[in-house]
Design a protein around this motif. Structure first.
Motif, PDB file in Angstrom:
ATOM      1  N   GLU A  32       0.863  -1.174   0.000  1.00  0.00           N
ATOM      2  CA  GLU A  32       0.000   0.000   0.000  1.00  0.00           C
ATOM      3  C   GLU A  32       0.901   1.227   0.000  1.00  0.00           C
ATOM      4  O   GLU A  32       1.980   1.204   0.606  1.00  0.00           O
ATOM      5  CB  GLU A  32      -0.957   0.001   1.191  1.00  0.00           C
ATOM      6  N   ASP A  39      -0.161  10.973   6.082  1.00  0.00           N
ATOM      7  CA  ASP A  39      -1.193  10.041   5.625  1.00  0.00           C
ATOM      8  C   ASP A  39      -0.876   8.615   6.071  1.00  0.00           C
ATOM      9  O   ASP A  39      -1.766   7.864   6.498  1.00  0.00           O
ATOM     10  CB  ASP A  39      -1.319  10.117   4.105  1.00  0.00           C
ATOM     11  N   LYS A  42      -1.758   7.701   9.691  1.00  0.00           N
ATOM     12  CA  LYS A  42      -3.165   7.438   9.968  1.00  0.00           C
ATOM     13  C   LYS A  42      -3.490   5.946   9.877  1.00  0.00           C
ATOM     14  O   LYS A  42      -4.495   5.487  10.433  1.00  0.00           O
ATOM     15  CB  LYS A  42      -4.044   8.212   8.988  1.00  0.00           C
ATOM     16  N   HIS A  43      -2.643   5.204   9.150  1.00  0.00           N
ATOM     17  CA  HIS A  43      -2.892   3.769   8.947  1.00  0.00           C
ATOM     18  C   HIS A  43      -1.956   2.895   9.782  1.00  0.00           C
ATOM     19  O   HIS A  43      -1.967   1.668   9.656  1.00  0.00           O
ATOM     20  CB  HIS A  43      -2.718   3.415   7.463  1.00  0.00           C
ATOM     21  N   TYR A  48       0.629  -3.010  13.513  1.00  0.00           N
ATOM     22  CA  TYR A  48       0.515  -2.932  12.055  1.00  0.00           C
ATOM     23  C   TYR A  48       1.036  -4.230  11.439  1.00  0.00           C
ATOM     24  O   TYR A  48       2.178  -4.646  11.713  1.00  0.00           O
ATOM     25  CB  TYR A  48       1.308  -1.738  11.520  1.00  0.00           C
TER      26      TYR A  48
END
Length: 445
Positions: A32, A39, A42-43, A48
Motif C-alpha cells: 500500500e 497520511d 493514519k494507517h 501494524y
C-alpha cells in the motif's frame, strides 16, 4: 498458509512509489502506498501487520520525523529507509533511532526484495510472539489448554512468559499428569526461538545405545541428524530426564558446555520422577543438574488449583459432549464440592478421564459424578483430599461455575440468566464482576 504481510511505501514521488510497489508486488508482497508521512501515520498502529519502506527526504514531515513517530507507536515495527546519494550519515542516524536498514539510491531492486523479506520475517515473529503472549494472559487459543485463573496458575503463566523470553536451559518438574509438556510447548512458543524447531524426545522410551544415537549420533535409519543438531537454534525437550544413564549424563553435559552461551540449542528437561522422597537433583550428577535447572518451573498439582477444577471440568465435559453429540452433565452443589475435594492423584489427566466418563454416563441417563470419584466399588464414600478448604471457597467456586454454565447455555442473554437463577440484574452484574465473567465472552459462542 500465512497471509502475505503488508508493506507500506511512503514516498512523495509518485513514480518511485509505483515502481517500488510494482516490484514488491511481483515478489509476492501486499503493498500500500502513501504520498505523505502524515497520511501513512493514519494507517499505522502498534500491531501494524507489515513493515514500512520510507524515503528520508520528503516535504512536510520528513523521513526522520516519520521514523521517530513510528518508533513511538511500535519500536519493533521494521522501517527500511531510502536515502539519496551522500545521505549516509543521515542513514546511520536513522539506524540509531531504530530503522531496520537503509538503501542508498539508486538501489538494486533485488536488494530491496531481500531486505523486505528479512523485515517481514522479523515482523511476523514479533506479532506471533505478541499474539501468543496475549493468549497466555487471556487464556485463549493455544493457552486454552492452560485453563485457570487461580493465583497459582496466574503465577505459572507469568513464569512461562518470563522464562520463555530468557535463553537459558529450563527444568520443568511436577506430578504426573499436570501438563509439563504443554508448559514446554508454551515456553518455546513465547520466546525468540518460536520460529525454530521444537523437538521432543523421551529419555525413557529407548535403551541406552539407541538414545545415545538419537541424541548425539551416529544416527540410525529414519534420521538425518542427531536431535541436538536437528534442534539447533530451537528447543530440544528431554522428557523423563531422570532416565539418563550416568554415561549419557556425562555426554549431555559435554554437549551443553560445547555450545557456549547463549546456547545454540535450548534444552528443556522434564522430570517425571515419582519415587517417594526423591527429586531430580538426587538422580542427576550435580553439574548437569545445575546447568539444566538454571531456570526452573514446577507445575502445580490439580488439587492446589481451587476453582480451576470446576472450570476445567466444565470445559472438558462440554468438549466431550460435542464430540459424542449429547448434553454435558449438570453439576450439583454436592458434586461440585466433591470435585473440589478430590485428591486427584492423576491430576489433569485424571480429570479428563472423569469428564469423559461423566458425559458418557449422562448420555445413558445413569450414574453420577460422585460415583466416578469412589475409592472402589464397595466404598460408597467419595475420596476426599486432606487439604481442607473453607466453606466460603466451595460456595464461591460453585457459584462461579453455575453462573458461567448458565451464561454459556443462554449465549450471554442476561435476561434468561436472571430468570433461570432468580437473580436481580444488579446482583448478577456484581457477581459476574467478582468472578471475572464478561458477557462479551459468551455472545460469540
Amino acid at each position: 498458509m500465512a497471509k502475505a504481510m503488508k508493506i507500506a511505501i511512503v514516498d512523495d514521488e509518485k513514480d518511485m512509489r509505483q515502481s517500488i510497489s510494482q516490484w514488491l508486488a511481483l515478489s509476492g508482497f501486499d503493498t500500500e502506498t502513501f504520498a505523505t508521512a502524515e497520511d501513512a501515520l493514519k494507517h499505522m498502529g502498534p500491531d501494524y501487520p507489515g513493515v514500512v519502506v520510507s524515503d528520508i527526504k520528503m516535504p512536510g514531515m520528513d523521513g526522520m520525523q516519520f521514523l521517530k513517530k513510528v518508533m513511538g507507536l511500535d519500536s519493533a515495527l521494521p522501517v527500511i529507509m531510502i536515502t539519496g546519494h551522500g545521505d549516509v550519515p543521515m542513514a546511520v542516524e536513522a539506524m540509531r533511532v531504530g530503522a531496520f536498514d537503509f538503501l542508498e539510491k539508486p538501489f538494486n531492486p533485488d536488494r530491496m526484495t531481500e531486505l523486505a523479506k528479512k523485515a517481514t520475517i522479523a515482523r511476523r515473529v514479533t506479532l506471533d510472539n505478541r499474539a501468543l503472549r496475549k493468549e497466555l494472559s487471556d487464556g485463549s487459543a493455544l493457552m486454552n489448554k492452560l485453563i485457570g485463573s487461580s493465583p497459582i496458575m496466574e503465577r505459572l503463566k507469568e513464569d512461562i512468559l518470563d522464562l520463555g523470553q530468557a535463553d537459558g536451559h529450563v527444568l520443568i518438574d511436577g506430578e504426573t499428569g499436570t501438563g509439563k509438556t504443554l508448559v514446554a510447548h508454551a515456553l518455546h512458543a513465547v520466546g525468540a526461538r518460536a520460529t525454530k524447531r521444537f523437538v521432543l524426545c523421551s529419555c525413557a522410551a529407548y535403551d541406552e545405545d539407541e538414545l545415545a544415537s538419537r541424541l548425539f549420533g551416529p544416527v540410525g535409519e529414519g534420521m538425518d541428524q542427531p536431535l541436538l543438531e536437528y534442534a539447533r537454534g530451537g528447543t530440544l525437550v528431554l522428557e523423563d530426564i531422570e532416565a539418563l544413564s550416568a554415561a549419557l549424563q556425562t555426554r549431555l553435559l559435554a554437549a551443553i558446555d560445547a555450545q557456549g552461551s547463549p546456547a545454540e540449542t535450548r534444552i528443556v528437561a522434564i522430570s517425571n520422577l515419582q519415587e517417594q522422597g526423591k527429586s531430580c537433583e538426587d538422580v542427576l550428577r550435580p553439574d548437569l543438574f545445575y546447568r539444566l535447572a538454571a531456570l526452573r518451573i514446577t507445575v502445580p498439582p490439580l488439587r492446589q488449583r481451587g476453582e480451576d477444577i470446576l472450570a476445567l471440568f466444565t470445559r472438558l465435559s462440554e468438549q466431550f459432549a460435542d464430540e459424542y453429540g449429547c448434553e454435558a452433565p449438570e453439576v450439583s452443589a454436592q458434586e461440585a464440592a466433591q470435585l473440589l475435594q478430590a485428591p486427584w492423584p492423576g491430576n489433569v489427566r485424571q480429570l479428563i478421564n472423569v469428564a469423559e466418563r461423566a458425559v458418557l454416563q449422562n448420555r445413558r441417563g445413569s450414574g453420577t459424578i460422585a460415583s466416578l470419584l469412589m475409592t472402589d466399588a464397595e466404598d460408597e464414600r467419595p475420596v476426599m483430599t486432606t487439604e481442607g478448604k473453607p466453606l466460603k471457597e466451595y460456595v464461591e467456586a460453585f457459584e462461579r461455575m453455575l453462573i458461567d454454565n448458565t451464561m454459556r447455555r443462554h449465549k450471554g442473554s442476561i435476561a434468561s440468566v436472571m430468570e433461570e437463577l432468580c437473580l436481580p440484574r444488579r446482583t448478577l452484574n456484581e457477581k459476574m464482576a467478582k468472578y471475572g465473567l464478561q458477557r462479551a465472552d459468551y455472545l460469540a459462542q
